[in-house]
Scaffold this motif. Structure first.
Motif: not given
Length: 209
Positions: A68-71, A94-98, A102-112
């Motif tokens: 999603m970020r790279d799109a 815009t929100s989906l990209g942001d 955030y998820l990648l930076d904060r949780y390495r993309g893992d909601l667990r």
């Protein structure tokens, strides 16, 4: 009609979760959880649920925070457009990209990892979910309502919209009492069905306890 019969009828008529409708096979794994998050963002705007589900299907090609970020922003807009999600397509893209960044930076993309940080507290979990761009209180409710299928600590989760549907069809307006009417595996299905009873007049009319 007895309460149990009404619940069975309701599940038969409207008990497909929104995740299932969007083609998401929900598991406690990063990719399906992220797709549920995206769906929750889409469903939380003032737009018909069917359009949000259609848009979520179109966005499946960007089914991880990394993708999603790279799109490009335009690719996200185009996917939303194919799902007829045109009223909020630019701001949502815009929100989906942001949110993905955030998820990648904060949780390495893992909601667990977000779940772990919440420590089993529903209030903490909802608060952390709302730190993701585009996901407010309504979106957090949607996510929790559906995620209870794979995250047991959320059970039973029936938000205001689901409880409103319970009232319309004559079922208890209490989460614990509703949970007693079905097994754990059907809680998310019942919640989705009750939301449809709120949103879709014909569902409430055909099912009454």
């Amino acid at each position: 009609m007895s309460t149990k019969t009404a619940v069975r009828d309701l599940l038969d008529r409207a008990g497909t979760t929104y995740a299932e409708e969007a083609g998401i096979k929900l598991e406690d794994k990063p990719a399906p959880l992220y797709r549920l998050l995206v769906l929750s963002v889409l469903l939380s705007t003032r737009i018909k649920a069917g359009i949000a589900v259609s848009a979520a299907r179109e966005l499946a090609e960007f089914g991880t925070p990394q993708k999603m970020r790279d799109a490009t922003w335009q690719q996200r807009v185009d996917a939303l457009g194919r799902g007829h999600y045109v009223r909020y397509d630019e701001s949502t893209a815009t929100s989906l990209g942001d949110g993905a960044e955030y998820l990648l930076d904060r949780y390495r993309g893992d909601l667990r990892k977000l779940r772990d940080e919440a420590g089993g507290g529903i209030k903490a979990l909802k608060s952390k979910l709302q730190e993701v761009k585009g996901l407010g209180p309504v979106g957090a409710d949607i996510f929790c309502r559906e995620a209870q299928a794979v995250w047991p600590e959320l059970r039973p989760y029936f938000d205001k919209k689901a409880l409103s549907g319970a009232k319309k069809v004559g079922l208890p307006e209490d989460a614990k009492r509703l949970a007693e009417l079905v097994g754990d595996k059907d809680l998310a299905r019942l919640a989705a069905a009750l939301v449809r009873a709120t949103l879709e007049k014909d569902v409430a009319e055909k099912v009454s306890a």
